[in-house]
Enzyme design. Structure first.
Site, PDB file in Angstrom:
ATOM      1  N   LYS A 135       0.487  -0.957   0.410  1.00 31.06           N
ATOM      2  CA  LYS A 135       0.416   0.111   0.275  1.00 31.06           C
ATOM      3  C   LYS A 135       0.980   1.597   0.075  1.00 31.06           C
ATOM      4  O   LYS A 135       1.028   1.909  -0.992  1.00 31.06           O
ATOM      5  CB  LYS A 135      -0.584  -0.123   1.153  1.00 31.06           C
ATOM      6  N   CYS A 169      -3.266  10.684   1.007  1.00 31.95           N
ATOM      7  CA  CYS A 169      -2.597   9.866   1.633  1.00 31.95           C
ATOM      8  C   CYS A 169      -1.338   9.859   0.873  1.00 31.95           C
ATOM      9  O   CYS A 169      -0.614   9.363   1.544  1.00 31.95           O
ATOM     10  CB  CYS A 169      -3.806   8.821   0.815  1.00 31.95           C
TER      11      CYS A 169
HETATM   12  N1  SAJ Z   1      -1.995  15.235  -8.619  1.00 35.32           N
HETATM   13  C1  SAJ Z   1      -0.948  15.725  -9.082  1.00 35.32           C
HETATM   14  N2  SAJ Z   1      -0.694  15.215 -10.248  1.00 35.32           N
HETATM   15  C2  SAJ Z   1      -1.002  14.285 -10.674  1.00 35.32           C
HETATM   16  C3  SAJ Z   1      -2.193  13.773  -9.552  1.00 35.32           C
HETATM   17  C4  SAJ Z   1      -2.429  13.716  -8.843  1.00 35.32           C
HETATM   18  O1  SAJ Z   1      -0.925  17.173  -8.677  1.00 35.32           O
HETATM   19  O2  SAJ Z   1      -0.529  13.750 -11.816  1.00 35.32           O
HETATM   20  C5  SAJ Z   1      -2.161  15.895  -6.805  1.00 35.32           C
HETATM   21  C6  SAJ Z   1      -3.716  15.515  -7.279  1.00 35.32           C
HETATM   22  O3  SAJ Z   1      -4.130  17.229  -7.937  1.00 35.32           O
HETATM   23  C7  SAJ Z   1      -3.531  15.370  -5.817  1.00 35.32           C
HETATM   24  C8  SAJ Z   1      -2.446  14.480  -5.689  1.00 35.32           C
HETATM   25  O4  SAJ Z   1      -2.032  14.425  -5.458  1.00 35.32           O
HETATM   26  O5  SAJ Z   1      -3.602  16.495  -4.633  1.00 35.32           O
HETATM   27  C9  SAJ Z   1      -2.814  12.832  -4.755  1.00 35.32           C
HETATM   28  O6  SAJ Z   1      -4.193  12.553  -5.764  1.00 35.32           O
HETATM   29  P1  SAJ Z   1      -4.610  11.337  -6.524  1.00 35.32           P
HETATM   30  O7  SAJ Z   1      -5.851  11.494  -7.312  1.00 35.32           O
HETATM   31  O8  SAJ Z   1      -3.031  10.966  -7.048  1.00 35.32           O
HETATM   32  O9  SAJ Z   1      -5.048  10.758  -5.415  1.00 35.32           O
HETATM   33  P2  SAJ Z   1      -5.606  10.461  -4.200  1.00 35.32           P
HETATM   34  O10 SAJ Z   1      -4.928  10.844  -3.352  1.00 35.32           O
HETATM   35  O11 SAJ Z   1      -7.072  10.728  -4.399  1.00 35.32           O
HETATM   36  O12 SAJ Z   1      -5.621   8.540  -4.024  1.00 35.32           O
HETATM   37  C10 SAJ Z   1      -4.292   7.996  -3.705  1.00 35.32           C
HETATM   38  C11 SAJ Z   1      -4.419   6.555  -5.116  1.00 35.32           C
HETATM   39  N3  SAJ Z   1      -3.247   6.289  -4.635  1.00 35.32           N
HETATM   40  C12 SAJ Z   1      -3.035   5.623  -6.334  1.00 35.32           C
HETATM   41  O13 SAJ Z   1      -3.579   6.246  -6.958  1.00 35.32           O
HETATM   42  C13 SAJ Z   1      -2.209   5.057  -6.377  1.00 35.32           C
HETATM   43  C14 SAJ Z   1      -5.499   5.860  -4.244  1.00 35.32           C
HETATM   44  O14 SAJ Z   1      -6.078   4.820  -5.175  1.00 35.32           O
HETATM   45  C15 SAJ Z   1      -5.235   5.429  -3.292  1.00 35.32           C
HETATM   46  O15 SAJ Z   1      -6.747   4.433  -2.638  1.00 35.32           O
HETATM   47  C16 SAJ Z   1      -5.905   6.535  -1.408  1.00 35.32           C
HETATM   48  O16 SAJ Z   1      -4.292   7.221  -2.295  1.00 35.32           O
HETATM   49  C17 SAJ Z   1      -5.479   6.395  -0.722  1.00 35.32           C
HETATM   50  O17 SAJ Z   1      -6.476   6.286  -0.157  1.00 35.32           O
HETATM   51  O18 SAJ Z   1      -4.362   6.078  -0.733  1.00 35.32           O
END
Ligand code: SAJ
Length: 426
Positions: free
Chosen positions: A212, A266
């Site tokens: 994870k 996360c």
């Molecule tokens: N972000 C960027 N650029 C990107 C992608 C995301 O700046 O290209 C930023 C987003 O704006 C946000 C942050 O990263 O601020 C996180 O967003 P996210 O969509 O990547 O992830 P979360 O936090 O919504 O959910 C993540 C997911 N993990 C992965 O994709 C590996 C989800 O599957 C997990 O279940 C979740 O964390 C968790 O609960 O751990």
């Protein structure tokens, strides 16, 4: 293997409540447990205390069928799923006190033979810690039948669902189940198979814990790469969005999108659990965290520089507060950090904040005389400098004419401006 008919889910938050609801809609009798009486009351009334697509229908249906109820105390059950927060402490090690509190509620109910699953994102060793914590309270039990003591089956099964797509991903994602014993892993697999259509992969507890953390660190490192590129591109006078679009045409390159920083509960947290477990060895993971954590300050400086060239009456538009697009979740949002910093330092400037998914300013911004929550259009119209912090669909749909003559700092590459004015895209 015997079917599990009665499950207690401890913690009715963003993960616990969807898990409770999906089990209940699949016919399992579920009791959700939460310390917050308001949450318990809401669930018993068939309501959901936060926004997550389709969750409301599941909760309302499960409660009305009598399969789901909520309580502030932990009942007897055949399986317990612990889905409580694991924030990090001052020193960035994990705070396991919520897991311990859940364990204190479960321990007196155990008779031996129960399945006990930790779902909370946890540092390596947390599942074993939870098991030992329970065995300290219940020395008559064991995790493996040693000394002829009845065994409880303890496993870690991390959630991996994406906020905004939880009810879909709960069903379709593959799952990792790590048992403290092979029997525990098999039993947990059996329970998740009630609703999970993805592959359910078994391993040991500590590997599941690390899996994870590694998934979220992988994403953090890749976002850090994109964020670093945006800072380098700005220095070199290159449009980072064009750069990434072009590079991603390579068949083995897939660069993520830069932004104002990494938010949510996360990705900005979990990598620290790895760093805390192996500080000397986690150099890249630590640096990625630092790169992402530094991005809000860099965006703030861009706004300050843009204002330097403008009269003292110039106002600032902040578009978006959520931690990512099209959700109302403001937790650990870099956008709030940037808006609050602007309000602190530019106390004589008006900050026109627009966040279409909330109807009141969050506590970090409320009550400030220079910050107002307004509509997206009003925010842009009133302001001279526009800083886009979230790529909500409503922001992406704004017409280019609205931005004529304004300085734009688009941290998400959200705006599609045909004729760039004084555009400054970061
Ligand atoms: N972000 C960027 N650029 C990107 C992608 C995301 O700046 O290209 C930023 C987003 O704006 C946000 C942050 O990263 O601020 C996180 O967003 P996210 O969509 O990547 O992830 P979360 O936090 O919504 O959910 C993540 C997911 N993990 C992965 O994709 C590996 C989800 O599957 C997990 O279940 C979740 O964390 C968790 O609960 O751990």
């Amino acid at each position: 293997m015997n079917t599990i008919n009665r499950v207690a889910v401890i913690g009715l938050g963003y993960i616990g409540l969807p898990t409770a609801a999906i089990l209940a809609t699949n016919g399992v009798e579920v009791v959700g447990v939460d310390v917050n009486q308001r949450t318990v009351d809401a669930v018993n009334a068939g309501q959901v205390p936060f926004v997550e697509p389709d969750l409301g229908v599941h909760v309302a249906g499960a409660v009305s069928q009598g399969h789901l109820s909520a309580s502030t105390s932990t009942p007897q059950a055949e399986a317990y799923i612990v889905a409580v927060p694991t924030p990090f402490k001052e020193d960035r090690s994990a705070d396991l006190s919520y897991i311990e509190a859940a364990a204190r509620g479960i321990a007196p109910q155990l008779q031996g033979g129960e399945l006990l699953i930790l779902e909370s994102t946890s540092p390596p060793g947390a599942t074993e810690h939870m098991a030992n914590y329970i065995l300290d309270l219940r020395p008559d039990l064991s995790v493996d039948g040693a000394d002829s003591k009845p065994a409880i089956l303890v496993a870690h099964c991390p959630e991996r669902v994406l906020p905004g797509r939880v009810m879909i991903e709960l069903v379709t994602n593959d799952r990792i189940v790590g048992g403290m014993t092979p029997e525990a892993a098999e039993k947990a697999k059996h329970l998740y198979a009630v609703f999970c259509q993805g592959e359910i992969l078994t391993t040991d507890a500590v590997t599941a814990e690390m899996a994870k953390l590694v998934e979220n660190s992988y994403r953090d490192v890749n976002i850090a790469f994109a964020n670093e590129l945006s800072v380098i591109s700005d220095k070199l006078g290159i449009d980072v969005w064009e750069l990434i679009r072009l590079a991603n045409h390579h068949p083995r390159v897939n660069i993520l999108q830069p932004g104002p920083g990494v938010g949510g509960h996360c990705i900005a947290v979990d990598p620290w659990f790895i760093v805390a477990a192996a500080p000397e060895e986690s150099r890249l993971i630590r640096t990625a965290r630092e790169v992402n954590d530094a991005k809000p300050e860099w965006v703030f400086q861009q706004v300050v520089s843009a204002l330097e060239a403008l009269p003292s009456t110039a106002e600032v538009s902040v578009l978006g507060l959520a931690f990512k697009a099209n959700i109302d979740d403001l937790r650990e949002s870099p956008a709030i950090e940037i808006a609050a910093h602007l309000s602190d330092v530019l106390s004589d400037r008006r900050i026109n904040v627009a966040e279409p998914h909330v109807d009141a300013l969050p506590q970090q911004l409320a009550g400030r005389s220079n910050v107002e929550l307004v509509s997206i259009e009003d925010s842009v119209k009133r302001s001279d400098v526009v800083v886009v912090l979230v790529d909500h669909d409503d922001v992406k749909a704004l017409p280019a004419e609205l931005f004529a003559g304004k300085t734009i700092i688009d941290t998400r590459g959200a705006l599609n401006l045909e004729a760039p004015q004084a555009a400054l895209t970061v």
